[in-house]
Structures are given as C-alpha cells and as structure tokens.
Enzyme design. Structure first.
Site, PDB file in Angstrom:
ATOM      1  N   GLN A  63       0.891  -1.233   0.013  1.00  0.00           N
ATOM      2  CA  GLN A  63      -0.050   0.028  -0.009  1.00  0.00           C
ATOM      3  C   GLN A  63       0.740   1.225   0.108  1.00  0.00           C
ATOM      4  O   GLN A  63       0.384   2.152  -0.812  1.00  0.00           O
ATOM      5  CB  GLN A  63      -0.959  -0.036   1.307  1.00  0.00           C
ATOM      6  N   GLU A 185       1.102  -1.401   8.117  1.00  0.00           N
ATOM      7  CA  GLU A 185       0.403  -0.212   8.765  1.00  0.00           C
ATOM      8  C   GLU A 185       0.540   0.101  10.125  1.00  0.00           C
ATOM      9  O   GLU A 185       0.581   0.767  10.816  1.00  0.00           O
ATOM     10  CB  GLU A 185      -0.848  -0.292   8.178  1.00  0.00           C
ATOM     11  N   ASP A 214       0.558   3.727   5.980  1.00  0.00           N
ATOM     12  CA  ASP A 214       0.575   3.513   4.646  1.00  0.00           C
ATOM     13  C   ASP A 214       0.743   4.620   3.601  1.00  0.00           C
ATOM     14  O   ASP A 214       1.341   5.326   3.247  1.00  0.00           O
ATOM     15  CB  ASP A 214      -0.185   2.345   3.918  1.00  0.00           C
ATOM     16  N   GLY A 293      -8.034  20.038  19.295  1.00  0.00           N
ATOM     17  CA  GLY A 293      -7.550  21.596  19.429  1.00  0.00           C
ATOM     18  C   GLY A 293      -8.132  22.321  20.670  1.00  0.00           C
ATOM     19  O   GLY A 293      -8.487  21.351  21.695  1.00  0.00           O
ATOM     20  N   GLY A 294      -8.108  23.543  20.722  1.00  0.00           N
ATOM     21  CA  GLY A 294      -8.731  24.176  21.926  1.00  0.00           C
ATOM     22  C   GLY A 294     -10.091  24.643  22.000  1.00  0.00           C
ATOM     23  O   GLY A 294     -10.347  25.146  22.852  1.00  0.00           O
TER      24      GLY A 294
HETATM   25  N1  COA Z   1      11.730 -10.109  -9.614  1.00  0.00           N
HETATM   26  C1  COA Z   1      12.654 -10.584  -8.486  1.00  0.00           C
HETATM   27  N2  COA Z   1      12.400 -10.530  -7.350  1.00  0.00           N
HETATM   28  C2  COA Z   1      11.610  -9.389  -6.917  1.00  0.00           C
HETATM   29  C3  COA Z   1      11.005  -8.758  -7.714  1.00  0.00           C
HETATM   30  C4  COA Z   1      10.870  -9.128  -8.959  1.00  0.00           C
HETATM   31  N3  COA Z   1      10.372  -8.132  -9.963  1.00  0.00           N
HETATM   32  N4  COA Z   1      10.264  -8.026  -6.803  1.00  0.00           N
HETATM   33  C5  COA Z   1      10.520  -8.382  -5.606  1.00  0.00           C
HETATM   34  N5  COA Z   1      11.166  -9.237  -5.619  1.00  0.00           N
HETATM   35  C6  COA Z   1      11.910  -9.855  -4.420  1.00  0.00           C
HETATM   36  C7  COA Z   1      12.903  -8.895  -3.671  1.00  0.00           C
HETATM   37  O1  COA Z   1      14.014  -8.725  -4.158  1.00  0.00           O
HETATM   38  C8  COA Z   1      12.772  -9.628  -2.310  1.00  0.00           C
HETATM   39  O2  COA Z   1      13.601 -10.647  -2.363  1.00  0.00           O
HETATM   40  P1  COA Z   1      14.927 -10.730  -1.233  1.00  0.00           P
HETATM   41  O3  COA Z   1      14.273 -10.605   0.021  1.00  0.00           O
HETATM   42  O4  COA Z   1      15.270 -12.234  -1.508  1.00  0.00           O
HETATM   43  O5  COA Z   1      16.082  -9.821  -1.824  1.00  0.00           O
HETATM   44  C9  COA Z   1      11.516 -10.075  -2.303  1.00  0.00           C
HETATM   45  O6  COA Z   1      10.956 -10.258  -3.502  1.00  0.00           O
HETATM   46  C10 COA Z   1      10.336  -9.678  -1.219  1.00  0.00           C
HETATM   47  O7  COA Z   1      10.684  -8.474  -1.157  1.00  0.00           O
HETATM   48  P2  COA Z   1       9.847  -7.742   0.358  1.00  0.00           P
HETATM   49  O8  COA Z   1      10.015  -6.375   0.302  1.00  0.00           O
HETATM   50  O9  COA Z   1      10.888  -8.214   1.458  1.00  0.00           O
HETATM   51  O10 COA Z   1       8.432  -8.435   0.572  1.00  0.00           O
HETATM   52  P3  COA Z   1       8.045  -9.168   1.962  1.00  0.00           P
HETATM   53  O11 COA Z   1       6.340  -9.596   1.552  1.00  0.00           O
HETATM   54  O12 COA Z   1       8.660 -10.102   2.512  1.00  0.00           O
HETATM   55  O13 COA Z   1       7.562  -7.776   2.882  1.00  0.00           O
HETATM   56  C11 COA Z   1       6.842  -5.509   3.449  1.00  0.00           C
HETATM   57  C12 COA Z   1       6.599  -6.822   2.711  1.00  0.00           C
HETATM   58  C13 COA Z   1       5.941  -4.632   3.156  1.00  0.00           C
HETATM   59  C14 COA Z   1       6.578  -6.042   5.184  1.00  0.00           C
HETATM   60  C15 COA Z   1       8.229  -4.996   3.424  1.00  0.00           C
HETATM   61  O14 COA Z   1       8.605  -4.998   2.117  1.00  0.00           O
HETATM   62  C16 COA Z   1       8.683  -3.906   4.114  1.00  0.00           C
HETATM   63  O15 COA Z   1       8.923  -3.774   5.121  1.00  0.00           O
HETATM   64  N6  COA Z   1       8.659  -2.634   3.408  1.00  0.00           N
HETATM   65  C17 COA Z   1       8.864  -1.365   3.718  1.00  0.00           C
HETATM   66  C18 COA Z   1       7.950  -0.738   4.526  1.00  0.00           C
HETATM   67  C19 COA Z   1       6.705  -0.733   3.868  1.00  0.00           C
HETATM   68  O16 COA Z   1       6.419  -0.105   2.779  1.00  0.00           O
HETATM   69  N7  COA Z   1       5.580  -1.266   4.446  1.00  0.00           N
HETATM   70  C20 COA Z   1       4.275  -0.937   4.274  1.00  0.00           C
HETATM   71  C21 COA Z   1       3.769  -1.924   3.200  1.00  0.00           C
HETATM   72  S1  COA Z   1       2.031  -1.495   2.937  1.00  0.00           S
END
Ligand code: COA
Length: 472
Positions: A63, A185, A214, A293-294
């Site tokens: 998001q 979030e 988010d 607020g106030g």
């Molecule tokens: N091709 C190949 N690999 C891809 C890719 C693509 N097009 N797009 C994504 N990937 C891979 C990434 O390289 C990563 O791999 P790695 O961990 O082996 O290096 C993997 O997909 C997953 O990425 P990640 O961001 O760790 O996803 P997740 O599902 O485990 O975590 C979140 C999700 C949201 C918790 C995390 O992305 C996060 O903390 N983001 C920052 C904060 C944030 O925006 N949070 C709010 C989300 S609404």
C-alpha cells in the site's frame, strides 16, 4: 540576441534530457534558477497534466509505495510498475471479492499505471531494468530494508547509470535500532505515537481506520519526490528521498507531541479527563473523542443511535458561537451564568454539557442536526458511513470517488485525486492487468526489436517460470 540565448538554453536542456518527449518550455527564462516558460495561452484544463513527461520506475508493492505512485499517475506521470512474472504485487490476490480477478486492494492502489513483468534477478531482466533506469526520472520502492540492494540496484549503481534519477523509498523506520525491520500499517501507527494516543482512557491503545502509516507515508513520499524534482531543475542531479513510516505517523500525530511537552508543565485542561478530575500520568493519555484543538468537541448520538451505528454527530462547542449553541439547544441561561459563560468555566462541566447537547440531537437525524447547527455557524459534522460516502453524489461530481471499469472484475469504485489542480485534470483509470504493458514498454519505451522481445520471452526474464521448473 535574446532569441539566440533562449535557443541555446533549450538545446542545453534537451541534451541533458533522456531521449523522449517531455513538455518543453516555449521560451525559457530564468526564475529562481529554474527555467520557466511564458504563460500558456491555452484555456485552463487544456494545457496537459501537471506531471506530463515525468516517467516513474515503480517498484512498489502493497500500500504505502503504490499510494504515492498512483497519485503521481493521476497527475499525469507515466508510471511503469515492475512486477515479478507470474506473481505480481501480492495484493492482486489478497482479500479477493471476485474469483480470479485482481482484488480491490490492488485495483484501488494501482490505477492509471502500466504493468511490466520483469524478473529482476535474471540477467536479461537486469538488462531491461538498466534501460528503464536510463529513461526514468524517479525510482520508487518500498521493499523490505536491503532488498533493492540485494537486487543490485544500490544507490551508487542507479546513480552511475542515471545521475538524474531520484530514488525514493518508504521504509518502516529510519536509521536506528529498528531500521532493518519489516513494517506494516499498524506497526507504524503504534511506533509513531498514534495508537498510544487513540482510544478511550480506560481501554487499550487503538489503531485508526485511516491508513496513516501506509497511505500517509505514500503522501509524504510524493511530496519529497516533487521537492527533489524541483531541486534537480537547478542541480541537474537526482537524490535519495526516504520516508520512514514511523516519521510519517509522528508528523501526523504532532499535536500529541505538543501535548507531551505541555503535560510536563501541568494538566491538559481541554481533555475531558481534566473535567472529570482524573489525574494525568507522565505520558499523553488516550482522549476518546475529545477534539485535538483548543475548542472542546465530542461525538453525540442522533435519532436512530445506538441501533444505527453511524447515527452520530461530531459537535464542537466553539467559543465564539457559545451563545448560539445555548439558544439552539434551549439553554439560554448558560449564556450569562458564570458557571457556563466562559470556556474556562465550562471545562470541568464538558461531560454534562455534551450530555445536554445529545439530549437535543437525539430528537433529529444527523443530517437534520447538521443543517440546523450550520444555519447558526456552529461547527459539527455527521459521522458518515462508508456506504453513505460511496453513494454521496457530490463526491462523484468532484472526482473524489470515481467508478472505473475493469476487464476482469467489472465496475468498481476508487478514490480519485483528492488534490484538485485547476490546470491539470486528474487521470483516474483502471489498474493494469499483470504484465499488460510488458511488450508495449519493451518496444515503444525501450526500443527492443520484435526478435529481441521473443528472445527475452524465451529466456524466462519476463514470463512466469514453468511449473516443472518451479518444482525442480
Ligand atoms: N523480480 C525478482 N524478485 C523480486 C521482484 C522482481 N520483480 N520484486 C520483488 N522481488 C523480491 C525482492 O527482491 C525480495 O527478495 P529478497 O528478500 O530475496 O531480496 C522479495 O521479492 C520480497 O521483498 P520484500 O519487500 O521483503 O517483501 P515481503 O513481502 O517479505 O515484505 C513488507 C513486505 C511490506 C513488510 C516489506 O516490503 C517492508 O517492510 N517494506 C517497507 C515498509 C513498507 O512499505 N511497509 C508497508 C507496506 S504497505
């Protein structure tokens, strides 16, 4: 002479720009270091969109990041969303309401974008990304900490290939003890001070329905990108933009940090806890529905409550209209009674005052109450359910709620651009199917020939891995 100079400026600017069409100034002149064209003679709304010519390499998912890039797309940016072949943004399949169709979670956060599937860990996928890096202005991502670097797309790498590129990231936390943590979030709402200050004093901390962690951080990021683009006009180079969700939430909860500093000097007199004689602790307490607020405010019941869970009105006892409030609710003596006549005198009695107001509002619907109080300039607002908002015609008329059509799921409602620009009509279109624009982007944006595209397809860099390969 002046013409010659303008031509030179134009030629210089064109040489710096990536080879693609972009809005070019008719006659550039310098203002604050930035080239500004002569005012357009076109009627307002017919001079293109604010971000025409801006190209975004969108590596966002879930998001926070998608909110940011969707907003930029609404304002005219060409947003190219990179997704993993065969899988795509995880939200495509989350909370599905229509079998086999992209979920509303995805469709409402990815409108007006193009989708290309690329396996970023495939050598040919990296070749495509390299070309995209050269042709885009901004890379936006919200992967878990370190994921972009693990793909090989470090700041140094991106900056070397395109020094003008802005690299914008959302992370859960900024540098510090939690910087490596994944964040969603509600974690951000808790870490940013919102949950601790939301809810009722006697209850547990509460998260809010508004996605301030988010979507709120996505908005902050969009602003950061705009500032970086503006600075790039002067410096010619990109920069990193980082928005931590904790910081974004705290920015939205700043009034509570204000109160934290006040509480050290004495009680927070506008909190109903003060009027109730409940002592304050060391940290800002949860304040129920007290106004921030106030001007004291509270939620009062209207006709139909509590059976109708949304038959409520937010009522503010704004000091300048206290006399009007007294007259309307039928308590004219409160206007002059020293126990009620001043805001200070009222503070210890707020609970009883709101109970009296509620007695009055329960005789009418929230809309009747809204009409009546507004006639007297008394600030108040009906609690609108999502059903009422979805059906509200004025929100449709302004483009804040928009119905779009989708090839696999049919019509759905989305939130359009809440930021209204008088010379840039919003472009609110459906979200793309997974990889819908892969070939179009490869050929038209990146200049790949048909034979090269076939080769890339066969390599597996843009297509889902075959089932047997997956199993192997
Ligand atoms: N091709 C190949 N690999 C891809 C890719 C693509 N097009 N797009 C994504 N990937 C891979 C990434 O390289 C990563 O791999 P790695 O961990 O082996 O290096 C993997 O997909 C997953 O990425 P990640 O961001 O760790 O996803 P997740 O599902 O485990 O975590 C979140 C999700 C949201 C918790 C995390 O992305 C996060 O903390 N983001 C920052 C904060 C944030 O925006 N949070 C709010 C989300 S609404």
């Amino acid at each position: 002479m002046a013409k010659k100079k303008a031509k030179q400026v134009k030629a210089k600017a064109a040489a710096k720009k990536p080879a693609r069409k972009a809005g070019k100034p008719a006659a550039a002149k310098k203002a604050n270091g930035n080239a500004v064209p002569k005012p357009s003679g076109k009627p307002y709304g017919q001079a293109g969109r604010a971000l025409d010519g801006l190209r975004i390499l969108d590596f966002t998912h879930v998001q926070s990041g998608p909110t940011c890039t969707q907003l930029l797309a609404y304002m005219g940016a060409d947003v190219i969303k990179v997704e993993r072949p065969g899988a795509g943004d995880i939200t495509r399949g989350q909370l599905r309401d229509v079998p086999n169709a992209d979920s509303l979670y995805f469709t409402m956060l990815n409108g007006s974008k193009r989708s290309i599937t690329i396996d970023s860990k495939h050598p040919k996928g990296m070749d495509i990304l390299n070309r995209l890096i050269k042709t885009c202005d901004v890379l936006v991502e919200n992967f878990a900490p370190g994921a972009l670097d693990r793909m090989g797309l470090t700041w140094e790498y991106v900056h070397k290939h395109n020094p003008r590129m802005i690299v914008a990231s959302v992370k859960g936390f900024g540098p510090g003890p939690y910087e490596d943590c994944k964040v969603y979030e509600n974690v951000a709402q808790c870490a940013g001070g919102s949950a601790s200050t939301t809810g009722f004093r006697e209850g547990p901390p509460l998260v809010t329905g508004a996605q301030i962690g988010d979507s709120g951080t996505g908005l902050h990021l969009a602003l950061g990108i705009m500032a970086a683009l503006y600075q790039r006009n002067r410096t010619g180079r990109g920069q990193k933009v980082l928005c931590a969700m904790q910081d974004g939430v705290l920015n939205l909860a700043r009034v509570k940090l204000r109160d934290q500093q006040r509480i050290e000097k004495g009680p927070l007199t506008e909190y109903s806890q003060y009027g109730e004689g409940v002592p304050f602790g060391k940290a800002v307490p949860r304040a129920g529905n007290d106004s921030g607020g106030g001007q004291p405010g509270w939620i009062v019941k209207c006709k139909g409550a509590p059976e109708d869970p949304d038959a409520y009105l937010y009522f503010i006892t704004q000091a300048p209209v206290w006399n009007e409030i007294c007259d309307v609710i039928g308590e004219p003596t409160w206007k002059t009674d020293p126990g009620y006549a001043t805001p200070k005198a009222r503070l210890p009695k707020l609970k009883a005052i709101f109970a009296r107001i509620e007695q009055f509002t329960m005789t009418m619907t929230k809309f009747e109450a809204m009409d009546l109080f507004n006639k007297h300039d008394i600030p108040c607002g009906p609690i609108l359910s999502m059903k009422e908002i979805a059906e509200e015609q004025s929100l449709r008329a302004t483009g804040t709620v928009v119905e779009v059509d989708h090839p696999t799921r049919g019509k759905y409602l989305t939130v359009g651009n809440p930021i209204k620009l008088s010379d840039s009509p919003a472009r609110v279109e459906r979200s793309p199917l997974l990889g819908e624009h892969t070939e179009e982007i490869l050929s038209k944006v990146l200049g790949y020939k048909a034979s090269e595209i076939n080769e890339i397809k066969a390599s597996g860099a843009i297509t889902a891995p075959k089932k047997e390969e997956k199993a192997a």
